[in-house]
Design an enzyme around this catalytic site. Structure first.
Site, PDB file in Angstrom:
ATOM      1  N   SER A 249      -2.365   8.000 -10.503  1.00 36.68           N
ATOM      2  CA  SER A 249      -3.453   8.897 -10.868  1.00 36.68           C
ATOM      3  C   SER A 249      -3.028  10.308 -10.501  1.00 36.68           C
ATOM      4  O   SER A 249      -2.491  10.532  -9.418  1.00 36.68           O
ATOM      5  CB  SER A 249      -4.738   8.493 -10.137  1.00 36.68           C
ATOM      6  OG  SER A 249      -5.850   9.168 -10.691  1.00 36.68           O
TER       7      SER A 249
ATOM      8  N   TYR B  52      -8.053  10.860   0.378  1.00 35.27           N
ATOM      9  CA  TYR B  52      -6.601  10.967   0.578  1.00 35.27           C
ATOM     10  C   TYR B  52      -6.363  11.609   1.947  1.00 35.27           C
ATOM     11  O   TYR B  52      -6.771  12.752   2.161  1.00 35.27           O
ATOM     12  CB  TYR B  52      -6.027  11.817  -0.547  1.00 35.27           C
ATOM     13  CG  TYR B  52      -4.523  11.879  -0.625  1.00 35.27           C
ATOM     14  CD1 TYR B  52      -3.824  11.063  -1.512  1.00 35.27           C
ATOM     15  CD2 TYR B  52      -3.788  12.774   0.156  1.00 35.27           C
ATOM     16  CE1 TYR B  52      -2.442  11.130  -1.616  1.00 35.27           C
ATOM     17  CE2 TYR B  52      -2.403  12.839   0.059  1.00 35.27           C
ATOM     18  CZ  TYR B  52      -1.740  12.026  -0.830  1.00 35.27           C
ATOM     19  OH  TYR B  52      -0.374  12.091  -0.941  1.00 35.27           O
TER      20      TYR B  52
ATOM     21  N   GLU C 258       3.743  -3.681 -11.034  1.00 32.12           N
ATOM     22  CA  GLU C 258       4.862  -3.231 -10.201  1.00 32.12           C
ATOM     23  C   GLU C 258       6.167  -3.995 -10.463  1.00 32.12           C
ATOM     24  O   GLU C 258       6.903  -4.315  -9.533  1.00 32.12           O
ATOM     25  CB  GLU C 258       4.479  -3.329  -8.716  1.00 32.12           C
ATOM     26  CG  GLU C 258       3.247  -2.482  -8.380  1.00 32.12           C
ATOM     27  CD  GLU C 258       2.869  -2.502  -6.911  1.00 32.12           C
ATOM     28  OE1 GLU C 258       3.779  -2.520  -6.066  1.00 32.12           O
ATOM     29  OE2 GLU C 258       1.659  -2.481  -6.610  1.00 32.12           O
TER      30      GLU C 258
END
Lengths: 521, 521
Positions: free
Chosen positions: B208, B441, B256
């Site tokens: 993102s 974050y 992944e």
């Protein structure tokens, strides 16, 4: 709903006068040519007494029903083939029992019984399925149970800060909206089946509503799920979006009851809009209108409702003598709807109108919009009235990218006309738009083949599905796979995609009791 | 990139003067206390000659590299633990060979060799992974191959009608943007790793970017995928959205490299914006700013960039003597960015400003915004400079619903402070917003434990991850699972969710050659 007809019998209607003239003109049919065969008794419930006893232990005696009346009402869905077979007296797909769990743990208890006795379980919400998703394979099973979610109708949580609500799967559209309206909230999901279809069904089939341009598809509104599977419970929804591996919510959305039973669905909600305004616009042709839709979607200006009829659908709609502009049924009709606060609606309306005028659209005022909004859930009643006079009506839909729209339209329309003959009426509209593409929704009406109306439609449907697959478009934008679309699913997701679905199925439902025969290739 | 440092050596920087003073004040550290151990020779390539020959047949002799220099550059990713281990001379996770396929079919050929000889394959794009996703399990394998996608850098298709582009996975962010810019297009995906990370990595990790409020997460931009798996090819993307069962794109996004190698990615694109304007706003506290963000997101007014620093991050940012308003580093700094046509930007800016002012925000003009935009990709260089002077810097992130934001913030911040002691600096910002929630974050700086900086950080990370899981939030909003987050994944998706991932893995990669040990519980 009765297996032969849509909805509330009190709202069933004869053929409206406007439609009667058209039908006689187009098909020359007589009234009541397609009678309904009197209901035959169902085959007796195949489930052994010990299974019924175990189910009664799971959900309570009064919630395990084996009487014909109840079983009949849980037979198949509401596709035209479903109705044709029911009208012909064929209710061979009736479940052996209807079981009504009161919540997640009772669903889990029913699944445990199903696994122990190898009983097929068909989750049942509103019964509005149109692709055979309620017809489970019976061979090899002790019987088929309709898992009726009618008792799971709670609004479990409202989070007005995050603007989410957690709902049980058995809530019908209007029931869910009424509970949310007490909080001033709405989901904004209004498919044509809205009045009968349920929250669980919306999620399990990836439903998309008439206001999808503004509110989004139902699957795009889901942020959390609770699922009962034969191997236990799954709870998903830590966050709006994340990077914690594949998004497993997207594996249960669209799984049509084959991986588990959705017992709680958490969706994004909005404030009930203060203003709703729907208006009509005329376009010289379908391509010009579609290009305008694309421009709006790509500019981030999609209104709440955005719908465009092709020339054929427009001429039929506007030929209704009650309709505005009936003197001019040329071109293509677009419905543009704005919902929200008054200021926002006014601003959006101005911005959208500027784009539409610049691209050659002609405003028709609010009357066509209001008329569309008024009748937005009525088409299935009209279908019954048309079936009564011997006209087979059915719909099918697909979606692709904008650059493929015209070719896809030509191919599917051509396949339907070829299969059904020149006497058939084939209409189309775009009702779901994305930045990168759109849906195409076809409505077909044809004088019923008196010998085999079922086969008549099946041949046309097969031709249309082949055309869709040849075009690389999706076999279904919002009707789901069920059993009817299974033959084409592998062309869309590949052999390996089908293999992945089987792998997930094996993992979550190793004895295959959940909706066997549906979806999974 | 070298395993010990971020990015382009020419852009590496000593500690800026502004930061130096702060570091000395906060940590009292000396310069260059954390030297880098000279590079040790790698263990010899473990792959037998026949495997190397088979790989050479698959991709060409010159694209199978076993020299230390090349293997060293493909060792691990760019988390602080990765850097600490590399600085300590530990390159034990170096691959045995680096293999560079030229396209889908060569990737498939490499996978066939890997299956035949049981070689672990680690797809490698930009090498910017921060959660151990490039460290495959080695035990039981003939060796580990780094599947370097550096030769797969084509823009395969542009559809300016549908506004989509099909890209190969090895394109780095700036390379992809440069190719699209020739058509006047952009993806609009700018994570901090943008300059080095690749299209394949963006998709495989659900990246993102800093403009996610306006352009969306990378996974939300993907409409089509081509995947090479050990069992064959998967192609997905018939349409923007559909109801053809579960959305299998969402199973490969975030996988992944454990289910397959993404060889083509089709994404939504936009026109390159004519105008980009970034401005600063001050809020009395974090909660007030976050509530304003929520208001914007839920009103459909999210700007292109929307970022809010907590009081700690704000005081550090604004204490920079070069910064505007350094005399007042109180409250919380918000960055608001608008991109688009001049008219649209002006209109949005006015509408957003009205909401922000009404909610108590103070406009700071464009200088803080421009300053943020100027340095938006530089933090990893600063991290290297801080490591050089003995300050361990690392980040971690999560996301949840708006109603859980404050409690989640308190829990994670508390866990980090508890684990690292009062001397640690713990900063936080919100940089990704949704209608229903947001990300958090965290950036941590602490004087390195001279004996065991690795263990020092691991204890703090574990405490923070435990706190996140206790809160029911996601273990990662956009950094992926890798190996580092695996211990917490099952708490998020449940035992059955983990079982589903294993089932898909078994189906697509039955001999487990793809990135073994990563992601799948």
């Amino acid at each position: 709903m009765h297996p032969t007809r849509w909805g509330d019998p009190a709202r069933a209607t004869g053929l409206p006068d406007g439609a009667r003239g058209l039908v006689e003109l187009a098909f020359g049919v007589d009234e009541q040519v397609m009678a309904t065969t009197p209901e035959a008794p169902l085959a007796p419930c195949a489930l052994p007494a010990e299974v019924l006893d175990a189910l009664r232990t799971a959900v309570g005696d009064e919630h395990v029903r084996t009487d014909d009346d109840v079983r009949r009402l849980r037979t198949r869905g509401k596709s035209t083939p479903d109705l044709l077979r029911a009208r012909a007296g064929d209710l061979t797909d009736a479940p052996d029992a209807v079981v009504r769990p009161a919540g997640h743990h009772e669903v889990a208890a029913v699944l445990a019984v199903a696994v122990e006795h190898h009983v097929a379980v068909v989750p049942f919400g509103g019964g509005t399925a149109v692709t055979g998703g309620l017809v489970a394979r019976r061979e090899g099973y002790a019987g088929v149970v309709s898992l009726d979610l009618v008792r799971m109708k709670r609004l479990l949580a409202v989070d007005e800060t995050s603007m989410t609500a957690t709902l049980e799967p058995g809530l019908r559209g209007p029931e869910a909206e009424a509970l949310l309206a007490e909080h001033g909230l709405t989901i904004g999901h209004f498919p044509q089946s809205f009045e009968h279809a349920t929250i669980g069904g919306f999620a399990a089939t990836r439903s998309s509503g008439q206001s999808s341009a503004g509110y989004g598809r139902f699957d795009a509104l889901v942020v959390g799920l609770r699922v009962a599977t034969p191997r236990g419970e799954v709870r998903l929804g830590s966050s709006p979006a994340n990077a914690a591996g594949p998004d497993l919510r997207q594996l249960f959305l669209g799984s049509e009851g084959t991986f588990g039973v959705l017992t709680e669905v958490t969706v994004r909600v909005r404030r009930v809009p203060a203003v709703k305004e729907y208006e009509g616009w005329r376009w010289p042709d379908f391509a010009a209108g579609a290009d305008a839709m694309r421009t709006l979607a790509q500019a981030g200006l999609a209104p709440t409702v955005l719908r465009l009829s092709d020339e054929h659908e427009t001429s039929l709609n506007l030929a209704d003598p009650d309709a505005v502009g009936s003197s001019d049924a040329s071109g293509c009709l677009m419905i543009v709807g704005h919902e929200g606060d008054a200021d926002l609606v006014a601003a959006r309306r101005t911005a959208v109108a500027a784009v539409l005028e610049a691209r050659g659209g002609t405003p028709l005022g609010t009357e066509p919009g209001e008329r569309w909004a008024h009748g937005r859930f009525d088409a299935p009643y009209l279908r019954d009235a048309l079936l009564d006079v011997g006209v087979v009506v059915e719909t099918l839909e697909t979606a692709s990218f904008w650059s493929r729209r015209q070719e896809l339209y030509d191919a599917v329309r051509g396949a339907l006309v070829d299969a059904l003959g020149d006497g058939a009426i084939v209409l189309c509209h775009v009702s779901h738009v994305y930045e990168t593409g759109c849906s195409l929704y076809f409505t077909v009406a044809v004088k019923a083949d008196a010998e085999d109306p079922f086969g008549q439609w099946q041949r046309a449907k097969t031709a249309a599905c082949d055309a869709i697959a040849d075009q690389g478009a999706t076999i279904t934008h919002h009707h789901a796979v069920g059993t009817d679309h299974k033959p084409w699913l592998t062309r869309e997701i590949g052999e390996l995609g089908g293999s992945v679905l089987r792998a997930v199925k094996r993992d979550l439902d190793p004895t295959r009791v959940l909706n066997p025969g549906v979806l999974v290739p």
